[in-house]
Design a protein around this motif. Structure first.
Motif, mmCIF file in Angstrom:
data_model
loop_
_atom_site.group_PDB
_atom_site.id
_atom_site.type_symbol
_atom_site.label_atom_id
_atom_site.label_comp_id
_atom_site.label_asym_id
_atom_site.label_seq_id
_atom_site.Cartn_x
_atom_site.Cartn_y
_atom_site.Cartn_z
ATOM 1 N N ALA A 1 51.542 17.860 49.195
ATOM 2 C CA ALA A 1 51.754 17.924 47.748
ATOM 3 C C ALA A 1 50.563 18.633 47.099
ATOM 4 C CB ALA A 1 51.904 16.519 47.183
ATOM 5 N N PHE A 2 50.783 19.197 45.923
ATOM 6 C CA PHE A 2 49.699 19.845 45.192
ATOM 7 C C PHE A 2 49.887 19.582 43.713
ATOM 8 C CE2 PHE A 2 53.103 22.882 45.505
ATOM 9 C CZ PHE A 2 53.148 23.469 44.256
ATOM 10 N N SER A 3 48.827 19.752 42.957
ATOM 11 C CA SER A 3 48.866 19.518 41.520
ATOM 12 C C SER A 3 49.088 20.840 40.797
ATOM 13 C CB SER A 3 47.562 18.875 41.055
ATOM 14 O OG SER A 3 47.605 18.658 39.662
ATOM 15 N N ALA A 4 50.036 20.840 39.872
ATOM 16 C CA ALA A 4 50.330 22.049 39.103
ATOM 17 C C ALA A 4 49.660 22.025 37.733
ATOM 18 C CB ALA A 4 51.838 22.195 38.934
ATOM 19 N N GLU A 5 48.925 20.958 37.458
ATOM 20 C CA GLU A 5 48.264 20.833 36.170
ATOM 21 C C GLU A 5 46.916 20.162 36.394
ATOM 22 O OE1 GLU A 5 50.398 16.695 34.762
ATOM 23 O OE2 GLU A 5 51.341 18.575 34.246
ATOM 24 N N PRO A 6 46.111 20.051 35.380
ATOM 25 C CA PRO A 6 44.838 19.352 35.579
ATOM 26 C C PRO A 6 45.081 17.909 36.042
ATOM 27 C CG PRO A 6 44.936 20.371 33.395
ATOM 28 C CD PRO A 6 46.285 20.524 34.018
ATOM 29 N N ALA A 7 44.180 17.402 36.865
ATOM 30 C CA ALA A 7 44.325 16.033 37.389
ATOM 31 C C ALA A 7 44.406 15.010 36.259
ATOM 32 C CB ALA A 7 43.166 15.706 38.320
ATOM 33 N N VAL A 8 43.708 15.269 35.185
ATOM 34 C CA VAL A 8 43.738 14.355 34.041
ATOM 35 C C VAL A 8 44.360 15.112 32.871
ATOM 36 C CG1 VAL A 8 42.374 12.857 32.547
ATOM 37 C CG2 VAL A 8 41.677 13.192 34.919
ATOM 38 N N ALA A 9 45.662 15.338 32.969
ATOM 39 C CA ALA A 9 46.378 16.085 31.938
ATOM 40 C C ALA A 9 46.506 15.228 30.676
ATOM 41 C CB ALA A 9 47.758 16.478 32.437
ATOM 42 N N PRO A 10 46.323 15.829 29.501
ATOM 43 C CA PRO A 10 46.455 15.075 28.260
ATOM 44 C C PRO A 10 47.920 14.735 27.964
ATOM 45 C CG PRO A 10 46.016 17.385 27.788
ATOM 46 C CD PRO A 10 45.929 17.215 29.278
ATOM 47 N N PRO A 11 48.144 13.749 27.091
ATOM 48 C CA PRO A 11 49.505 13.325 26.773
ATOM 49 C C PRO A 11 50.400 14.417 26.189
ATOM 50 C CG PRO A 11 47.949 11.652 26.060
ATOM 51 C CD PRO A 11 47.140 12.859 26.479
ATOM 52 N N ASN A 12 49.824 15.518 25.682
ATOM 53 C CA ASN A 12 50.663 16.577 25.108
ATOM 54 C C ASN A 12 50.965 17.702 26.093
ATOM 55 O OD1 ASN A 12 48.033 17.562 25.081
ATOM 56 N ND2 ASN A 12 48.316 18.686 23.173
ATOM 57 N N VAL B 1 48.341 4.170 29.404
ATOM 58 C CA VAL B 1 47.444 3.823 30.500
ATOM 59 C C VAL B 1 47.629 4.867 31.589
ATOM 60 C CG1 VAL B 1 46.912 2.095 32.264
ATOM 61 C CG2 VAL B 1 47.582 1.356 29.981
ATOM 62 N N ARG B 2 46.508 5.381 32.095
ATOM 63 C CA ARG B 2 46.567 6.340 33.198
ATOM 64 C C ARG B 2 46.433 5.560 34.498
ATOM 65 N NH1 ARG B 2 46.249 11.517 32.522
ATOM 66 N NH2 ARG B 2 45.119 11.330 30.572
ATOM 67 N N GLY B 3 47.429 5.720 35.376
ATOM 68 C CA GLY B 3 47.471 4.997 36.640
ATOM 69 C C GLY B 3 47.261 5.913 37.824
ATOM 70 N N PRO B 4 47.844 5.549 38.981
ATOM 71 C CA PRO B 4 47.666 6.340 40.205
ATOM 72 C C PRO B 4 48.103 7.787 40.018
ATOM 73 C CG PRO B 4 48.916 4.328 40.647
ATOM 74 C CD PRO B 4 48.743 4.426 39.169
ATOM 75 N N GLU B 5 47.325 8.685 40.626
ATOM 76 C CA GLU B 5 47.626 10.119 40.602
ATOM 77 C C GLU B 5 47.660 10.680 39.187
ATOM 78 O OE1 GLU B 5 47.579 11.109 43.690
ATOM 79 O OE2 GLU B 5 47.982 9.142 44.513
ATOM 80 N N GLY B 6 47.062 9.986 38.215
ATOM 81 C CA GLY B 6 47.031 10.462 36.841
ATOM 82 C C GLY B 6 48.302 10.196 36.059
ATOM 83 N N VAL B 7 49.246 9.459 36.656
ATOM 84 C CA VAL B 7 50.505 9.138 35.983
ATOM 85 C C VAL B 7 50.199 8.322 34.732
ATOM 86 C CG1 VAL B 7 52.630 7.771 36.174
ATOM 87 C CG2 VAL B 7 51.874 9.186 38.088
ATOM 88 N N ILE B 8 50.841 8.683 33.627
ATOM 89 C CA ILE B 8 50.651 7.941 32.384
ATOM 90 C C ILE B 8 51.847 7.022 32.181
ATOM 91 C CG2 ILE B 8 50.474 8.088 29.869
ATOM 92 C CD1 ILE B 8 49.128 10.803 30.225
#
Length: 141
Positions: free
Chosen positions: A71-82, A126-133
């Protein structure tokens, strides 16, 4: 809607997080084969999934860990809510402060702060595992 699927890297941590939130593990299984390759449009897919369900049985989250291809990230690891795309999954909770405290034990962090909407709800991200909000909502009435 049947379920929401989240691609994660640490399956055990994600299961523990959602169990702490009150979800139940419905089952786990490895998945691979030509049909999975066809659905994903990727050759050689090998994943492990854990299906989590809400206590009332009406909602499900599929946690998917890719073994191949990685798997890979297509966005910043800590992407903002918008950030465009799926941003959060909301859960109704009885005591938002208690849930936040318990989730912090699993590495969760508030995105900003708990806010009150009139005298109806207390809400937060709340930001959880893998940056999931995830969003939490405590009804005040």
């Amino acid at each position: 809607m049947d379920h929401v699927s989240l691609v994660i890297d640490d399956l055990e941590a994600a299961k523990a997080f959602f169990i702490e939130l009150g979800m139940e593990l419905e089952g786990e299984t490895p998945v691979e084969g030509p049909w999975v390759d066809q659905v994903n449009g990727i050759d050689g897919v090998r994943v492990e999934i854990a299906m989590m369900r809400t206590p009332d049985g009406h909602g499900k989250i599929e946690l998917t860990r890719f073994h191949a291809p990685a798997a890979f990230s297509a966005e910043p690891a800590v992407a903002p809510p918008n950030t465009l795309g799926l941003r959060s999954i909301m859960f109704a909770v009885d005591d938002i402060d208690d849930v936040i405290a318990r989730l912090r034990g699993h590495g969760a962090e508030l995105v900003h702060e708990v806010a009150q909407y009139e005298d109806i709800y207390r809400l937060c991200y709340v930001r959880g595992p893998e940056g999931v909000i995830i969003a939490l909502a405590e009804e005040l009435r």
